[in-house]
Write a protein that holds these residues in place. Structure first.
Motif, PDB file in Angstrom:
ATOM      1  N   LEU A  75       7.945   6.494  -5.455  1.00 53.37           N
ATOM      2  CA  LEU A  75       7.473   6.511  -7.063  1.00 53.37           C
ATOM      3  C   LEU A  75       6.907   5.033  -6.953  1.00 53.37           C
ATOM      4  O   LEU A  75       7.733   4.274  -7.686  1.00 53.37           O
ATOM      5  N   LYS A  76       5.675   4.662  -6.535  1.00 58.06           N
ATOM      6  CA  LYS A  76       5.161   3.461  -6.706  1.00 58.06           C
ATOM      7  C   LYS A  76       3.625   3.485  -6.761  1.00 58.06           C
ATOM      8  O   LYS A  76       3.082   4.525  -6.206  1.00 58.06           O
ATOM      9  N   PRO A  77       3.036   2.615  -7.462  1.00 57.14           N
ATOM     10  CA  PRO A  77       1.669   2.664  -7.823  1.00 57.14           C
ATOM     11  C   PRO A  77       0.891   2.223  -6.299  1.00 57.14           C
ATOM     12  O   PRO A  77       1.586   1.633  -5.614  1.00 57.14           O
ATOM     13  N   THR A  78      -0.369   2.562  -6.171  1.00 59.66           N
ATOM     14  CA  THR A  78      -1.198   2.225  -4.952  1.00 59.66           C
ATOM     15  C   THR A  78      -2.276   1.155  -5.407  1.00 59.66           C
ATOM     16  O   THR A  78      -2.754   1.630  -6.561  1.00 59.66           O
ATOM     17  N   ASN A  79      -2.594   0.144  -4.735  1.00 64.65           N
ATOM     18  CA  ASN A  79      -3.571  -0.800  -5.036  1.00 64.65           C
ATOM     19  C   ASN A  79      -4.370  -1.124  -3.815  1.00 64.65           C
ATOM     20  O   ASN A  79      -3.731  -1.256  -2.944  1.00 64.65           O
ATOM     21  N   GLN A  80      -5.685  -1.152  -3.891  1.00 64.29           N
ATOM     22  CA  GLN A  80      -6.236  -1.287  -2.796  1.00 64.29           C
ATOM     23  C   GLN A  80      -6.239  -3.000  -2.582  1.00 64.29           C
ATOM     24  O   GLN A  80      -6.696  -3.696  -3.474  1.00 64.29           O
TER      25      GLN A  80
END
Length: 381
Positions: A75-80
């Motif tokens: 459960l963690k956001p993804t960022n390019q």
């Protein structure tokens, strides 16, 4: 327009059934209204073929995109975090590395490109002074961005449809737009093909396949999608190219056009001139994420970022983008990294929001005309 075509395609089978089932009703109406004034209109409707509006069979099933995802329990956001690289092959000394990427165009072709860049630069100097004298009401220069014009124009076919913003005069000059035509448009005289109905620098040429420029920002972007989709349906050998600045990419029209082009698989090039300034707003304040190029993959597009002051890099990228667009019937996004050396327009004073040192650095250290001239000298041209 793109949104109408999308609706027609998506509701194709429903419309097809409706048209065929209504044929019997129209036939009865035809008999009942014999001699009526409405007969010609109804007869013409009856003759319309459903094939113009709908598919005759169900489209092939598309793979569920959910099947392609990699699932996770984290459960963690993804960022390019990885930026799209910037393609560059020629430095300020005119050296091309690797040499295999040198297009090695003929002497005549390279000379034409160089002459057009110098012609554009000289024309801008004169027209800017003319506006300051009050002889024309408005003008916009292209100082520092000449390579984006000429490098891309040389890689396109003359019949490819161009949709410009207002800083693509070099594309027109390269295609054969004369200085007389420039002056006629800017002064709105009797020889202006636009009949004096446009502001200065709002050029257009049916002969050169260049759509007339309009003032409202970004309106040309979705229009270009409709143009490309029409070319696709007609089986045309040409594509459409739309130019715009990074500031215009903040408009809603840009995003709508990108999605339409991707879903309709329109053969076209989105060419963004990122000159680091949207009038007085620097690019660092315009967006987060990986610039304009970072938006391409999000819409499912092949994307290039290129040094906009390297004419050969621009040429090679545009040539490859055109090949992809035409051979695969799909849009391609190009972000050309350059710098607006000039004021935004004759209505702007850029010294109020940036330093002279910054302008001089780009003018002297990253000059696209100087870069091509040194290349020609090394080549003995």
């Amino acid at each position: 327009t793109p949104h109408k075509n999308a609706s027609l395609v998506s509701s194709g089978n429903m419309l097809s059934r409706a048209l065929f089932s209504s044929g019997r009703v129209l036939a009865h109406a035809h008999t009942a209204l014999k001699g009526s004034r409405m007969l010609p209109a109804i007869s013409s409707v009856h003759r319309i073929s459903p094939r113009l509006y709908a598919t005759t069979s169900a489209p092939a099933a598309r793979k569920n995109l959910d099947d392609e995802y990699e699932h996770t329990t984290e459960l963690k956001p993804t960022n390019q975090k990885t930026a799209i690289p910037c393609f560059k092959i020629m430095d300020q000394t005119g050296t091309v590395k690797p040499a295999s990427l040198d297009p090695n165009l003929s002497k005549d072709e390279v000379t034409k490109m160089y002459k057009t860049m110098v012609q554009l630069n000289t024309m801008d100097v004169i027209m800017y002074d003319i506006q300051r004298q009050g002889r024309v009401s408005f003008y916009m220069t292209s100082f520092g961005e000449e390579a984006t014009h000429i490098g891309s124009a040389a890689a396109l076919l003359p019949e490819d449809m161009v949709w410009g913003q207002y800083r693509e005069a070099g594309v027109l000059l390269y295609r054969g737009f004369t200085l007389d035509e420039v002056m006629s448009q800017c002064t709105a005289n009797q020889y202006d093909t636009g009949k004096g109905r446009q502001m200065p620098v709002h050029y257009g040429s049916k002969r050169l396949h260049f759509q007339t420029i309009s003032s409202p920002l970004s309106t040309q972007i979705p229009q270009a999608v409709g143009s490309a989709y029409t070319q696709k349906l007609a089986g045309s050998p040409n594509i459409s190219v739309v130019y715009f600045g990074e500031g215009a990419a903040s408009e809603g029209d840009f995003h709508a056009a990108m999605n339409f082009a991707a879903t309709l698989e329109a053969p076209m090039i989105f060419f963004c001139r990122n000159n680091k300034w949207a009038i007085s707003t620097p690019s660092v304040e315009q967006y987060r994420g990986d610039g304009i190029a970072g938006r391409g993959p999000a819409y499912g597009m092949d994307t290039f970022r290129v040094d906009g002051n390297d004419i050969w890099a621009v040429y090679q990228v545009t040539k490859e983008a055109r090949r992809i667009a035409k051979e695969n019937n799909r849009p391609v996004l190009i972000e050309a990294m350059t710098y607006r050396v000039s004021h935004h327009s004759t209505s702007d004073d850029s010294t109020r929001y940036r330093t002279i040192d910054e302008v001089h650095f780009w003018r002297d250290q990253h000059n696209p005309i100087t870069r091509l001239r040194t290349y020609m000298i090394k080549k003995g041209r």
